[in-house]
Design a protein around this motif. Structure first.
Motif, mmCIF file in Angstrom:
data_model
loop_
_atom_site.group_PDB
_atom_site.id
_atom_site.type_symbol
_atom_site.label_atom_id
_atom_site.label_comp_id
_atom_site.label_asym_id
_atom_site.label_seq_id
_atom_site.Cartn_x
_atom_site.Cartn_y
_atom_site.Cartn_z
ATOM 1 N N THR A 1 0.852 -1.194 0.000
ATOM 2 C CA THR A 1 0.000 0.000 0.000
ATOM 3 C C THR A 1 0.882 1.234 0.000
ATOM 4 O OG1 THR A 1 -0.109 0.035 2.411
ATOM 5 C CG2 THR A 1 -1.833 -1.188 1.232
ATOM 6 N N THR A 2 0.319 2.338 -0.485
ATOM 7 C CA THR A 2 1.081 3.585 -0.615
ATOM 8 C C THR A 2 0.305 4.736 0.017
ATOM 9 O OG1 THR A 2 2.112 2.841 -2.671
ATOM 10 C CG2 THR A 2 2.132 5.202 -2.231
ATOM 11 N N VAL A 3 1.015 5.535 0.806
ATOM 12 C CA VAL A 3 0.451 6.744 1.405
ATOM 13 C C VAL A 3 1.418 7.888 1.135
ATOM 14 C CG1 VAL A 3 -0.301 7.882 3.521
ATOM 15 C CG2 VAL A 3 -0.699 5.429 3.219
ATOM 16 N N GLN A 4 0.889 9.013 0.700
ATOM 17 C CA GLN A 4 1.722 10.183 0.436
ATOM 18 C C GLN A 4 1.982 10.945 1.728
ATOM 19 O OE1 GLN A 4 3.230 10.825 -2.403
ATOM 20 N NE2 GLN A 4 2.244 9.023 -3.334
ATOM 21 N N GLY B 1 -0.942 3.275 6.274
ATOM 22 C CA GLY B 1 -0.587 2.339 5.211
ATOM 23 C C GLY B 1 -0.660 0.898 5.672
ATOM 24 N N LEU B 2 -0.187 0.608 6.894
ATOM 25 C CA LEU B 2 -0.215 -0.753 7.416
ATOM 26 C C LEU B 2 -1.638 -1.212 7.719
ATOM 27 C CD1 LEU B 2 2.900 -0.652 9.788
ATOM 28 C CD2 LEU B 2 2.716 -1.770 7.568
ATOM 29 N N LEU B 3 -2.469 -0.303 8.252
ATOM 30 C CA LEU B 3 -3.861 -0.670 8.527
ATOM 31 C C LEU B 3 -4.616 -0.986 7.242
ATOM 32 C CD1 LEU B 3 -4.820 1.880 11.345
ATOM 33 C CD2 LEU B 3 -4.312 -0.561 11.586
ATOM 34 N N PRO C 1 -6.701 8.728 0.076
ATOM 35 C CA PRO C 1 -6.722 9.202 -1.319
ATOM 36 C C PRO C 1 -5.325 9.534 -1.827
ATOM 37 C CG PRO C 1 -8.501 10.211 -0.063
ATOM 38 C CD PRO C 1 -7.660 9.456 0.923
ATOM 39 N N GLU C 2 -5.102 9.278 -3.112
ATOM 40 C CA GLU C 2 -3.774 9.486 -3.697
ATOM 41 C C GLU C 2 -3.346 10.949 -3.682
ATOM 42 O OE1 GLU C 2 -3.707 7.831 -7.572
ATOM 43 O OE2 GLU C 2 -3.877 5.751 -6.894
ATOM 44 N N ASP C 3 -4.309 11.858 -3.676
ATOM 45 C CA ASP C 3 -3.977 13.288 -3.690
ATOM 46 C C ASP C 3 -4.026 13.903 -2.294
ATOM 47 O OD1 ASP C 3 -6.675 13.107 -3.297
ATOM 48 O OD2 ASP C 3 -7.240 14.560 -4.849
ATOM 49 N N ASP D 1 2.281 22.528 -4.272
ATOM 50 C CA ASP D 1 3.005 22.695 -5.538
ATOM 51 C C ASP D 1 3.064 21.408 -6.350
ATOM 52 O OD1 ASP D 1 3.409 25.292 -4.754
ATOM 53 O OD2 ASP D 1 5.459 24.980 -4.056
ATOM 54 N N ALA D 2 2.957 20.265 -5.663
ATOM 55 C CA ALA D 2 2.996 18.975 -6.359
ATOM 56 C C ALA D 2 1.623 18.550 -6.870
ATOM 57 C CB ALA D 2 3.559 17.898 -5.437
ATOM 58 N N GLY D 3 0.618 19.385 -6.651
ATOM 59 C CA GLY D 3 -0.712 19.083 -7.156
ATOM 60 C C GLY D 3 -1.602 18.340 -6.193
#
Length: 504
Positions: free
Chosen positions: A3-6, A87-89, A99-101, A129-131
């Protein structure tokens, strides 16, 4: 499952995005954290486990791998606790995906509460700045992060509140910055309390109007420190851009909320025992900002100037000229803004009474010269206005007549700064002190009589080229206070009197 978290990190005063990748695989229970984590980041393993148990969602026994990308930048601080746990949960299907953003930052307590982190504004600006469209962070960081603008801030107090938000059971309302959260009462210092010393107050008004460095030299009790501490009351308010810069710096040391609430420009007054690292910044790991950066867009007041170490004073020369500090360490190179107004005070000799009418000074001329030489010529050359402060006259003490209040002086300073803003619009110059030598011919050219007077003074006083340029900058400010477009001989004459002869 991966899983990925920003998330986001801080390097100096600049934020950058960090992608937190979490994997829970079968095998012997372990928790591997990679991606150049610092000590505080490595310790997040225990905080994350305890916070998950406190919320009734313990992590399943498995082989856990967490990667913080990019892997070539060292990660510092406890800012990654929240994104790692979310992310681990999600990896064990205990909560929905972030959400990805959306960017997540925050330190977790063992009970699952969110604690504030350093650098929230810089990280919010990097996310914007990264959207990215939204950010989840501790409630204590919401005020400073909201200054970034154009990004929705969700302020949470604990992990349960965030989980309810992600599940859609109870959404967190977007944070809105109010005026009451950006105002704080300042100390009640005022120039009306200064008795006499009209010539010194005039010099300080000029310094404030043009952003010039100033040195006050005089015997004890003449009011040097008293006046220097009040110069912040006659400096114009910060623009939104300037305030954002100041908050970013203070946020990097964990004082962002205090900087947001402060209305006045920062005034820093380090003790003369402060080390060179304390002045310009440094330390282990990623270098921290020093006093010159904490005084950015404000005042750095050095009382008892000759008592500072020679190394500490000489290290000021580069930030005075460049308006920034560049620190190179094994961990990398960091740049901190350091565009400050230098205000100094000193005694004329070791005992402090040289030149006093009482004649109580017993220092020899060699001792006086040795004391003054603690301040090098190159550093003194960078101070635009140098004033000899005479003892307060008896009439002023007996009469106790209040002087001109700071508010009245401030209005003249603001008017002069407005003239400068219009003159330098479209350039990087904010005030007269920022003019480069190449710009003096365009913006600070005196009339014929003024040029003749300056030429004569240059020869008579043995000025350097830097002194020559600084007189022109000060004269430009004096003309702005007078509302004059042209620098006249009168303005040049007043600017010259604010320079000590080069051979003293």
């Amino acid at each position: 499952m991966v899983t990925t978290v920003q998330s986001a990190g801080l390097y100096g005063v600049d934020g950058y995005l960090v992608t937190v990748e979490c994997e829970m695989a079968s095998g012997l229970p372990a928790f591997d954290l990679v991606g150049l984590p610092g000590m505080a980041v490595r310790e997040s393993r225990e905080r994350v486990r305890a916070a998950a148990r406190a919320c009734g969602l313990p992590l399943a026994p498995s082989h856990i791998t967490v990667n913080l990308a990019p892997a070539d930048i060292k990660k510092e601080g406890a800012v990654y606790d929240l994104p790692i746990l979310l992310g681990l949960l999600h990896a064990q299907d205990s909560c929905p995906a972030v959400p990805e953003d959306c960017v997540c930052i925050g330190e977790l307590s063992l009970a699952g509460d969110l604690r504030p982190v350093k650098g929230a504004l810089s990280m919010a600006m990097a996310a914007r700045d990264a959207g990215m469209t939204s950010m989840i962070l501790p409630a204590e960081n919401a005020v400073e992060a909201a200054l970034a603008g154009d990004i929705t801030i969700y302020a949470a107090k604990n992990l349960k509140q965030i989980l309810a938000h992600l599940n859609g059971r109870e959404r967190i309302a977007p944070f809105c910055l109010s005026e009451t959260e950006t105002e704080e009462e300042e100390s009640q210092l005022d120039f009306s309390e200064v008795l006499g010393q009209e010539n010194v107050k005039r010099a300080m008004e000029i310094a404030a109007a043009g952003g010039h460095n100033i040195l006050l030299s005089g015997s004890p009790g003449s009011g040097k420190s008293m006046m220097a501490k009040r110069i912040g009351t006659i400096l114009p308010p910060m623009t939104e851009e300037e305030k954002s810069e100041v908050v970013r710096i203070y946020s990097a040391i964990g004082e962002g909320i205090r900087a947001v609430r402060r209305k006045a420009r920062p005034v820093r007054a380090p003790h003369h025992t402060t080390s060179p690292v304390g002045l310009v910044g440094g330390g282990t790991g990623i270098p921290k900002p020093g006093e010159v950066s904490l005084a950015h867009n404000g005042v750095l007041f050095l009382d008892e100037l000759p008592e500072f170490s020679k190394e500490a004073l000489e290290i000021l020369r580069q930030p005075i000229e460049d308006g920034e500090v560049s620190i190179v360490r094994a961990a990398g190179r960091v740049r901190y803004p350091a565009n400050f107004m230098l205000v100094c005070a000193m005694n004329p000799c070791k005992c402090g009474w040289y030149g006093h009418p009482s004649g109580r000074c017993r220092c020899t001329m060699q001792e006086v010269a040795r004391y003054r030489k603690r301040i090098s010529g190159p550093l003194l050359d960078r101070i635009d206005i140098q004033v000899d402060v005479q003892p307060v006259e008896l009439e002023s003490l007996v009469g106790r007549r209040a002087g001109e209040p700071s508010d009245v002086i401030l209005q003249r300073v603001i008017a002069a700064r407005e003239r400068q803003r219009l003159r330098y619009e479209g350039t990087a110059i904010r005030c007269n002190a920022d003019m480069q030598s190449s710009q003096l011919a365009q913006y600070a050219q005196p009339d014929e009589a003024g040029q003749a007077l300056l030429n004569a003074a240059f020869e008579r006083m043995g000025m350097t080229a830097r002194s020559y340029d600084r007189i022109l900058r000060v004269a430009r400010t004096i003309a702005d206070l007078d509302g004059a477009d042209t620098i006249s001989a009168m303005h040049i004459a007043e600017a010259i009197q604010y320079r000590f002869p080069e051979n003293t």
